[in-house]
Design a protein around this motif. Structure first.
Motif, PDB file in Angstrom:
ATOM      1  N   GLU A   1       0.828  -1.197   0.000  1.00  0.00           N
ATOM      2  CA  GLU A   1       0.000   0.000   0.000  1.00  0.00           C
ATOM      3  C   GLU A   1       0.871   1.260   0.000  1.00  0.00           C
ATOM      4  N   TYR A   2       1.962   1.203   0.733  1.00  0.00           N
ATOM      5  CA  TYR A   2       2.885   2.335   0.786  1.00  0.00           C
ATOM      6  C   TYR A   2       3.520   2.580  -0.582  1.00  0.00           C
ATOM      7  N   ILE A   3       3.938   1.509  -1.257  1.00  0.00           N
ATOM      8  CA  ILE A   3       4.562   1.645  -2.573  1.00  0.00           C
ATOM      9  C   ILE A   3       3.555   2.188  -3.582  1.00  0.00           C
ATOM     10  N   GLU A   4       2.332   1.724  -3.523  1.00  0.00           N
ATOM     11  CA  GLU A   4       1.304   2.259  -4.420  1.00  0.00           C
ATOM     12  C   GLU A   4       1.080   3.740  -4.151  1.00  0.00           C
ATOM     13  N   TYR A   5       1.154   4.118  -2.887  1.00  0.00           N
ATOM     14  CA  TYR A   5       1.039   5.539  -2.539  1.00  0.00           C
ATOM     15  C   TYR A   5       2.180   6.332  -3.178  1.00  0.00           C
ATOM     16  N   LEU A   6       3.406   5.800  -3.101  1.00  0.00           N
ATOM     17  CA  LEU A   6       4.549   6.484  -3.700  1.00  0.00           C
ATOM     18  C   LEU A   6       4.393   6.603  -5.213  1.00  0.00           C
ATOM     19  N   PHE A   7       3.882   5.539  -5.842  1.00  0.00           N
ATOM     20  CA  PHE A   7       3.656   5.597  -7.289  1.00  0.00           C
ATOM     21  C   PHE A   7       2.761   6.788  -7.647  1.00  0.00           C
ATOM     22  N   LYS A   8       1.732   6.996  -6.847  1.00  0.00           N
ATOM     23  CA  LYS A   8       0.794   8.094  -7.120  1.00  0.00           C
ATOM     24  C   LYS A   8       1.445   9.454  -6.930  1.00  0.00           C
ATOM     25  N   GLN A   9       2.479   9.520  -6.085  1.00  0.00           N
ATOM     26  CA  GLN A   9       3.166  10.783  -5.853  1.00  0.00           C
ATOM     27  C   GLN A   9       4.124  11.151  -6.988  1.00  0.00           C
TER      28      GLN A   9
ATOM     29  N   LYS B   1       5.001  21.993  -3.250  1.00  0.00           N
ATOM     30  CA  LYS B   1       4.997  20.525  -3.176  1.00  0.00           C
ATOM     31  C   LYS B   1       6.445  20.054  -3.179  1.00  0.00           C
ATOM     32  N   MET B   2       7.011  19.957  -2.003  1.00  0.00           N
ATOM     33  CA  MET B   2       8.436  19.696  -1.868  1.00  0.00           C
ATOM     34  C   MET B   2       8.752  18.251  -1.488  1.00  0.00           C
ATOM     35  N   GLY B   3       7.732  17.452  -1.233  1.00  0.00           N
ATOM     36  CA  GLY B   3       7.958  16.066  -0.827  1.00  0.00           C
ATOM     37  C   GLY B   3       8.050  15.125  -2.006  1.00  0.00           C
ATOM     38  N   SER B   4       8.906  15.445  -2.977  1.00  0.00           N
ATOM     39  CA  SER B   4       9.046  14.610  -4.170  1.00  0.00           C
ATOM     40  C   SER B   4       9.558  13.215  -3.817  1.00  0.00           C
TER      41      SER B   4
ATOM     42  N   PRO C   1      10.883   8.189 -10.621  1.00  0.00           N
ATOM     43  CA  PRO C   1      11.864   7.705  -9.643  1.00  0.00           C
ATOM     44  C   PRO C   1      11.824   6.199  -9.427  1.00  0.00           C
ATOM     45  N   SER C   2      10.643   5.607  -9.469  1.00  0.00           N
ATOM     46  CA  SER C   2      10.534   4.164  -9.253  1.00  0.00           C
ATOM     47  C   SER C   2      11.218   3.381 -10.373  1.00  0.00           C
ATOM     48  N   LEU C   3      11.169   3.920 -11.590  1.00  0.00           N
ATOM     49  CA  LEU C   3      11.789   3.220 -12.713  1.00  0.00           C
ATOM     50  C   LEU C   3      13.309   3.330 -12.655  1.00  0.00           C
ATOM     51  N   ILE C   4      13.809   4.500 -12.234  1.00  0.00           N
ATOM     52  CA  ILE C   4      15.251   4.657 -12.029  1.00  0.00           C
ATOM     53  C   ILE C   4      15.723   3.705 -10.936  1.00  0.00           C
ATOM     54  N   ALA C   5      14.945   3.614  -9.858  1.00  0.00           N
ATOM     55  CA  ALA C   5      15.315   2.747  -8.743  1.00  0.00           C
ATOM     56  C   ALA C   5      15.358   1.280  -9.159  1.00  0.00           C
TER      57      ALA C   5
END
Length: 332
Positions: free
Chosen positions: A51-59, A182-185, A230-234
């Motif tokens: 759920e946390y990772i899905e949240y990050l994807f949305k960000q 929006k600084m929490g990239s 960012p997720s794809l770079i990671a």
């Protein structure tokens, strides 16, 4: 405070702030949850990891849309200059990160701010000092987001330019407004532990994460961070750290473990993976263009006279003055 709305003049001179004003930059954090927080902060975790990772994807909204090509203007001379200026800015950010002992996440986040800002505003080659000012303010803001101990502005190394503290604070405010506060990239570092578990079962996580972190830092000069999620770079960094000989088919098999990803995501990961492999093979270091040391007349940072329009790229323009807050230092 300055607005990024259509037809609004953004004046730095109207945004002068004192030390108390600087403290107010983050005053409303509790009143506006979700605006100021670090997505890389280990305390910000939902109970369910998926759920946390899905949240990050949305960000990651705004990343990877391929609509932020501030390197592809029709002016080839300015495009070449901006590429070189960005490399110099990243060199300064990484050197300053090492000087202060900042986390690598802080340096990366500041480059994210840098690229996000330039996706909305432009700087031409007649104003190299503006790139340096943007670099200092981006790193200062990232430090406030990520670090427990933040240096005062006067401690940041300025090389050949000298900016008064109030001018740097003004630039911070311009960045905050341009990025809609929006600084929490999200950054690639948010995903590393998750992807190690997904893609590299039975491996030694810390060794892979350390190598992946090196890959991420090594490629930051070559990739506009707005063009890749960012997720794809990671994921590319983790896979490269785990196995440097993956075929596209073998990579797709691992990426299929992320149910929300398809061919588009796989293509971007494969691009980043190959870029990492090329850098590992070549070991070529990007030469410094000494942009920040270029001789020029004394420069003052006063105000931005450009109109701001929503969705349009805006010109970052400052006025020159003899009594200036930011000056070029001439060496004998």
């Amino acid at each position: 405070m300055g607005s990024s709305g259509s037809g609004t003049l953004f004046s730095l001179s109207s945004l002068l702030c004192d030390e108390e004003g600087e403290a107010r930059l983050f005053k409303d954090q509790d009143e506006n949850p979700g605006i100021f927080y670090s997505l890389d902060n280990s305390c910000f975790v939902l109970e369910d990891e998926e759920e946390y990772i899905e949240y990050l994807f949305k960000q990651e909204t705004g990343f990877g849309s391929q609509n932020h090509h501030f390197f592809t203007s029709d002016d080839h001379s300015n495009r070449h200059w901006l590429r070189s200026a960005r490399v110099d800015a990243i060199d300064w950010i990484l050197n300053t990160q090492a000087k202060f002992g900042f986390k690598v996440e802080t340096a990366y986040l500041s480059v994210t701010y840098f690229d996000r800002f330039l996706s909305k505003r432009s700087i031409d080659e007649s104003k190299p000092w503006a790139i340096k000012l943007l670099s200092v303010a981006s790193l200062s803001l990232a430090a406030k987001m990520e670090e427990q101990n933040v240096p005062v502005l006067s401690e940041y190394p300025m090389d050949d330019y000298r900016f008064e503290n109030k001018v740097i604070k003004n630039m911070e405010l311009m960045i905050l407004s341009t990025l809609d506060w929006k600084m929490g990239s999200a950054t690639p570092f948010s995903y590393l532990h998750y992807f190690v578990g997904k893609f590299c079962p039975g491996s030694k996580p810390q060794i892979i994460i350390t190598k992946a972190t090196e890959h991420i830092v090594a490629m930051v000069k070559d990739v506009n961070l707005m063009d890749q999620r960012p997720s794809l770079i990671a994921s590319a960094a983790i896979l490269a750290a785990f196995d440097a000989t993956l075929t596209r088919k073998a990579m797709d098999l691992r990426l299929s473990l992320i149910s929300s990803w398809g061919n588009v995501e796989s293509g971007h990961v494969f691009f980043c993976y190959n870029l990492i492999q090329e850098k590992m093979k070549s070991k070529v270091k990007t030469p410094c263009s000494n942009l920040m040391s270029a001789q020029s007349s004394s420069t003052c940072v006063l105000e931005n006279q450009s109109d701001t329009s929503s969705g349009a790229k805006r010109k970052l323009s400052f006025e020159d003055s003899e009594n200036c807050a930011g000056q070029k230092l001439h060496r004998p």
